[in-house]
Design an enzyme around this catalytic site. Structure first.
Site, PDB file in Angstrom:
ATOM      1  N   LYS A  91       0.867  -1.179   0.000  1.00 12.69           N
ATOM      2  CA  LYS A  91       0.000   0.000   0.000  1.00 12.69           C
ATOM      3  C   LYS A  91       0.897   1.220   0.000  1.00 12.69           C
ATOM      4  O   LYS A  91       1.852   1.307   0.783  1.00 12.69           O
ATOM      5  CB  LYS A  91      -0.853  -0.023   1.287  1.00 12.69           C
ATOM      6  N   GLN A 112       7.404   3.815   3.783  1.00 11.61           N
ATOM      7  CA  GLN A 112       5.993   3.410   3.813  1.00 11.61           C
ATOM      8  C   GLN A 112       5.790   2.099   4.587  1.00 11.61           C
ATOM      9  O   GLN A 112       4.765   1.916   5.240  1.00 11.61           O
ATOM     10  CB  GLN A 112       5.505   3.247   2.364  1.00 11.61           C
ATOM     11  N   LYS A 115       5.688   3.133   8.182  1.00  7.96           N
ATOM     12  CA  LYS A 115       4.523   4.000   8.412  1.00  7.96           C
ATOM     13  C   LYS A 115       3.241   3.171   8.490  1.00  7.96           C
ATOM     14  O   LYS A 115       2.436   3.330   9.400  1.00  7.96           O
ATOM     15  CB  LYS A 115       4.413   4.996   7.251  1.00  7.96           C
ATOM     16  N   LYS A 127       5.212   1.818  -3.196  1.00 12.05           N
ATOM     17  CA  LYS A 127       5.184   3.203  -3.687  1.00 12.05           C
ATOM     18  C   LYS A 127       5.400   3.158  -5.193  1.00 12.05           C
ATOM     19  O   LYS A 127       5.950   2.178  -5.712  1.00 12.05           O
ATOM     20  CB  LYS A 127       6.312   4.014  -3.030  1.00 12.05           C
ATOM     21  N   GLY A 166      -2.787   8.404  -4.028  1.00  8.94           N
ATOM     22  CA  GLY A 166      -2.162   9.618  -4.558  1.00  8.94           C
ATOM     23  C   GLY A 166      -0.905   9.998  -3.799  1.00  8.94           C
ATOM     24  O   GLY A 166      -0.549   9.401  -2.783  1.00  8.94           O
ATOM     25  N   ASP A 167      -0.220  10.985  -4.303  1.00 12.01           N
ATOM     26  CA  ASP A 167       0.955  11.606  -3.650  1.00 12.01           C
ATOM     27  C   ASP A 167       1.173  12.893  -4.446  1.00 12.01           C
ATOM     28  O   ASP A 167       0.216  13.390  -5.087  1.00 12.01           O
ATOM     29  CB  ASP A 167       2.175  10.662  -3.714  1.00 12.01           C
ATOM     30  N   THR A 210      -4.415  13.411   5.596  1.00  9.85           N
ATOM     31  CA  THR A 210      -2.998  13.564   5.966  1.00  9.85           C
ATOM     32  C   THR A 210      -2.805  14.850   6.771  1.00  9.85           C
ATOM     33  O   THR A 210      -2.153  14.861   7.819  1.00  9.85           O
ATOM     34  CB  THR A 210      -2.093  13.526   4.719  1.00  9.85           C
ATOM     35  N   ASN A 242      -2.254  19.188  -1.314  1.00  8.39           N
ATOM     36  CA  ASN A 242      -3.272  18.481  -0.531  1.00  8.39           C
ATOM     37  C   ASN A 242      -2.941  18.451   0.959  1.00  8.39           C
ATOM     38  O   ASN A 242      -3.788  18.800   1.795  1.00  8.39           O
ATOM     39  CB  ASN A 242      -3.423  17.056  -1.085  1.00  8.39           C
ATOM     40  N   SER A 379      -6.776   5.666   4.003  1.00  9.97           N
ATOM     41  CA  SER A 379      -6.843   4.792   2.821  1.00  9.97           C
ATOM     42  C   SER A 379      -7.185   3.367   3.258  1.00  9.97           C
ATOM     43  O   SER A 379      -7.948   2.667   2.592  1.00  9.97           O
ATOM     44  CB  SER A 379      -5.502   4.776   2.088  1.00  9.97           C
TER      45      SER A 379
HETATM   46  P1  NDP Z   1       0.659  17.992  -3.865  1.00 13.25           P
HETATM   47  O1  NDP Z   1       1.119  17.679  -5.234  1.00 13.25           O
HETATM   48  O2  NDP Z   1      -0.790  18.159  -3.601  1.00 13.25           O
HETATM   49  O3  NDP Z   1       1.411  19.297  -3.314  1.00 13.25           O
HETATM   50  C1  NDP Z   1       2.793  19.391  -3.243  1.00 13.25           C
HETATM   51  C2  NDP Z   1       3.141  20.785  -2.755  1.00 13.25           C
HETATM   52  O4  NDP Z   1       4.540  20.864  -2.473  1.00 13.25           O
HETATM   53  C3  NDP Z   1       2.855  21.837  -3.791  1.00 13.25           C
HETATM   54  O5  NDP Z   1       2.503  23.024  -3.138  1.00 13.25           O
HETATM   55  C4  NDP Z   1       4.208  21.979  -4.487  1.00 13.25           C
HETATM   56  O6  NDP Z   1       4.395  23.215  -5.144  1.00 13.25           O
HETATM   57  C5  NDP Z   1       5.124  21.870  -3.285  1.00 13.25           C
HETATM   58  N1  NDP Z   1       6.475  21.463  -3.712  1.00 13.25           N
HETATM   59  C6  NDP Z   1       6.848  20.432  -4.507  1.00 13.25           C
HETATM   60  N2  NDP Z   1       8.176  20.392  -4.673  1.00 13.25           N
HETATM   61  C7  NDP Z   1       8.656  21.424  -3.945  1.00 13.25           C
HETATM   62  C8  NDP Z   1       9.955  21.929  -3.713  1.00 13.25           C
HETATM   63  N3  NDP Z   1      11.039  21.345  -4.268  1.00 13.25           N
HETATM   64  N4  NDP Z   1      10.068  23.002  -2.894  1.00 13.25           N
HETATM   65  C9  NDP Z   1       8.980  23.568  -2.340  1.00 13.25           C
HETATM   66  N5  NDP Z   1       7.728  23.158  -2.539  1.00 13.25           N
HETATM   67  C10 NDP Z   1       7.566  22.096  -3.333  1.00 13.25           C
HETATM   68  O7  NDP Z   1       1.279  16.832  -2.938  1.00 13.25           O
HETATM   69  P2  NDP Z   1       0.823  16.368  -1.493  1.00 13.25           P
HETATM   70  O8  NDP Z   1       0.342  17.521  -0.711  1.00 13.25           O
HETATM   71  O9  NDP Z   1      -0.034  15.170  -1.656  1.00 13.25           O
HETATM   72  O10 NDP Z   1       2.213  15.842  -0.903  1.00 13.25           O
HETATM   73  C11 NDP Z   1       3.112  16.680  -0.186  1.00 13.25           C
HETATM   74  C12 NDP Z   1       4.047  15.818   0.640  1.00 13.25           C
HETATM   75  O11 NDP Z   1       3.287  15.032   1.555  1.00 13.25           O
HETATM   76  C13 NDP Z   1       4.905  14.826  -0.144  1.00 13.25           C
HETATM   77  O12 NDP Z   1       6.151  14.669   0.502  1.00 13.25           O
HETATM   78  C14 NDP Z   1       4.111  13.534  -0.027  1.00 13.25           C
HETATM   79  O13 NDP Z   1       4.929  12.391  -0.203  1.00 13.25           O
HETATM   80  C15 NDP Z   1       3.621  13.659   1.414  1.00 13.25           C
HETATM   81  N6  NDP Z   1       2.464  12.835   1.751  1.00 13.25           N
HETATM   82  C16 NDP Z   1       1.287  12.956   1.070  1.00 13.25           C
HETATM   83  C17 NDP Z   1       0.201  12.203   1.449  1.00 13.25           C
HETATM   84  C18 NDP Z   1      -1.136  12.392   0.828  1.00 13.25           C
HETATM   85  O14 NDP Z   1      -2.102  11.820   1.363  1.00 13.25           O
HETATM   86  N7  NDP Z   1      -1.284  13.173  -0.226  1.00 13.25           N
HETATM   87  C19 NDP Z   1       0.300  11.175   2.511  1.00 13.25           C
HETATM   88  C20 NDP Z   1       1.563  11.199   3.228  1.00 13.25           C
HETATM   89  C21 NDP Z   1       2.597  11.978   2.820  1.00 13.25           C
HETATM   90  P3  NDP Z   1       4.254  23.308  -6.752  1.00 13.25           P
HETATM   91  O15 NDP Z   1       2.789  23.366  -7.012  1.00 13.25           O
HETATM   92  O16 NDP Z   1       4.989  24.551  -7.084  1.00 13.25           O
HETATM   93  O17 NDP Z   1       4.923  22.075  -7.320  1.00 13.25           O
END
Ligand code: NDP
Length: 447
Positions: A91, A112, A115, A127, A166-167, A210, A242, A379
């Site tokens: 997962k 993961q 986690k 992943k 998603g991620d 999250t 997200n 999830s």
């Molecule tokens: P999204 O794609 O929804 O958002 C990612 C955000 O991070 C955007 O605002 C993006 O900006 C920004 N970002 C990406 N790269 C960089 C960078 N190099 N420097 C600064 N900002 C950056 O992703 P999520 O919110 O889903 O995921 C965010 C983090 O949370 C990741 O590490 C993911 O692995 C982790 N995560 C997510 C989960 C989930 O349920 N979605 C669960 C557990 C962990 P821009 O739009 O400019 O790219």
């Protein structure tokens, strides 16, 4: 790293994966923190559990060819790592971002495994993703890519085998297209993906999970470790995707003022408190840039460069963007400015040096695999609902999520405390997660 067995496993991994920086970083952090546990359990070395734990059960790489709006053929690379299935089906999310490579996918997969174990639900770790860049692509191009991606991935996944979600770069729209293609190929309506839309089998609260879970974890940690809470605190949230959006929402609900958010270009600072509806309109509504916020809010300023966000004085920092976004220098500034808690919404956002600095300075530190486990936990709840053909109410899922996050905190905290340093939640989370996986691997025989 001092234990000969652990050191040997890491050095072997280093030799075999010399160019995989992020993967080695995550593996080093995990292996080093497992040393006290390994010393107490000689059966691990005898059965080569660590060697098996760091080696994925399966790693699939595939070609994704699709046609863009100009009629040109585009070629991307797809991945799925099926890391460890000892406690349940693989997962873990799918990430679409140009930086995706084998190293990133393996680091995320290994994290993961622990986690998912911490959630207490029966889920193994996996992943996947692609170096496809969704930015600037039309809706039609996103659909074409997702369909091509799933046309290859479908043969490797299944509701009892491997359940992606998603991620970064994969939200409800992408999950919808991916699931649509899976259904079309397999002629089955099953919970093979999570994070689905509500009309076709998704769970309420998954979108928020999250970010909400991160705040539930942080609130409990503040209560137990500092006799404090989010109330009247100044909070920084990096990212505006997200995780960041729903962390911001819950922090505000719990009485905090969120003063800054970012995207990969820069950050906004609004000392009167971020207007979250406007961020949602920009980011969720029209996939715009965070800079647009200042056009409508005169009290706000925009600053180029995402990393500058950590210079702003705050009580609580919630890194929710991406890996290695917060280094030792940032950690020093945060501590100097009086931060009391740093809890991670993103995966591995703090470098190991930064994490250790927080622990040494008795900051409430929420390591990603514990603090952001709310997404995958929900999830898991979506999988339960799909299997039972049921839909639970928002309140029901939210209450279960909160209960899981509180329990993850206590499990992490008590493990750290039993090892002599209650602030070392990094070690606490790794050992608490590993314990169950190691026991399952031993019980299942050599594989
Ligand atoms: P999204 O794609 O929804 O958002 C990612 C955000 O991070 C955007 O605002 C993006 O900006 C920004 N970002 C990406 N790269 C960089 C960078 N190099 N420097 C600064 N900002 C950056 O992703 P999520 O919110 O889903 O995921 C965010 C983090 O949370 C990741 O590490 C993911 O692995 C982790 N995560 C997510 C989960 C989930 O349920 N979605 C669960 C557990 C962990 P821009 O739009 O400019 O790219």
């Amino acid at each position: 790293m001092q234990t000969p067995y652990v050191k040997r496993v890491y050095e072997d991994l280093q030799r075999k994966n010399a160019n995989e920086k992020e993967f080695l970083q995550a593996a080093y952090e995990i292996l080093e923190s497992l040393e006290p546990y390994v010393k107490k359990h000689p059966e691990l070395e005898k059965n080569k559990i660590l060697e098996r734990f760091v080696e994925p059960e399966r790693f699939v790489q595939f070609r994704v060819a699709w046609i863009d709006d100009k009629g040109e053929v585009q070629v991307n690379r797809g991945y799925r790592v099926q890391y460890n299935s000892s406690i349940g089906p693989y997962k873990g999310g799918l990430r679409f971002h140009p930086s995706v490579n084998a190293s990133i996918i393996k680091f995320l997969g290994l994290e993961q495994v622990l986690k998912n174990s911490l959630t207490s639900l029966p889920m193994g770790g996996g992943k996947g993703g692609s170096d496809f860049d969704p930015k600037g692509k039309s809706d039609h191009e996103i659909m074409s890519f997702c369909q091509a991606f799933m046309t290859e991935l479908y043969r490797h996944i299944g509701e009892d085998t491997d359940v992606p979600a998603g991620d970064i770069g994969v939200g409800a729209r992408e999950v919808g297209y991916l699931y649509g293609q899976y259904k079309r190929i397999q002629n089955k309506t099953v919970g093979v993906l999570t994070g689905k839309g509500i009309p076709f089998g998704g769970s309420l609260v998954r979108k928020e999970a999250t970010g909400f879970g991160l705040c539930y974890f942080t609130e409990e940690a503040l209560k137990v470790m500092k006799e404090d809470s989010f109330k009247k605190k100044t909070v920084l949230v990096s990212g505006s995707g997200n995780v960041a959006i729903y962390a911001c929402k819950k922090a505000i609900e719990l009485g905090a003022t969120v003063v800054a958010m970012s995207d990969s270009n820069g950050y906004i600072y609004d000392k009167t408190g971020i207007k979250l509806e406007l961020i949602q309109e920009i980011k969720e509504g029209r996939r715009g840039r965070i800079q647009e916020y200042i056009e409508k809010v005169p009290t706000a300023s925009y600053h180029e460069g995402a990393k500058g966000i950590w210079q702003i004085p705050c009580d609580i920092a919630l890194p929710c963007a991406t890996q290695n976004e917060l280094d030792l220098e940032d950690a020093k500034v945060l501590v100097q400015n009086g931060v009391i808690a740093v809890c991670e919404g993103a995966n591995m956002p703090s470098t190991l040096e930064a994490a250790k600095y927080f622990i040494e300075h008795k900051v409430v530190y929420g390591p990603a695999k514990a603090a952001n486990a709310g997404g995958v936990a929900t999830s898991g709840l979506e999988m339960c609902q799909n299997s039972a053909r049921l839909s639970w109410s928002f309140e029901e899922v939210d209450a279960k999520l909160k209960k899981i996050m509180v329990q993850i905190f206590h499990n992490t905290y008590h493990t750290a405390k039993s090892l002599g340093n209650s602030f070392d939640t990094l070690t606490g989370a790794n050992i608490a997660g590993f314990d169950k996986v190691a026991k399952a691997m031993l019980a299942l025989g050599v594989y």
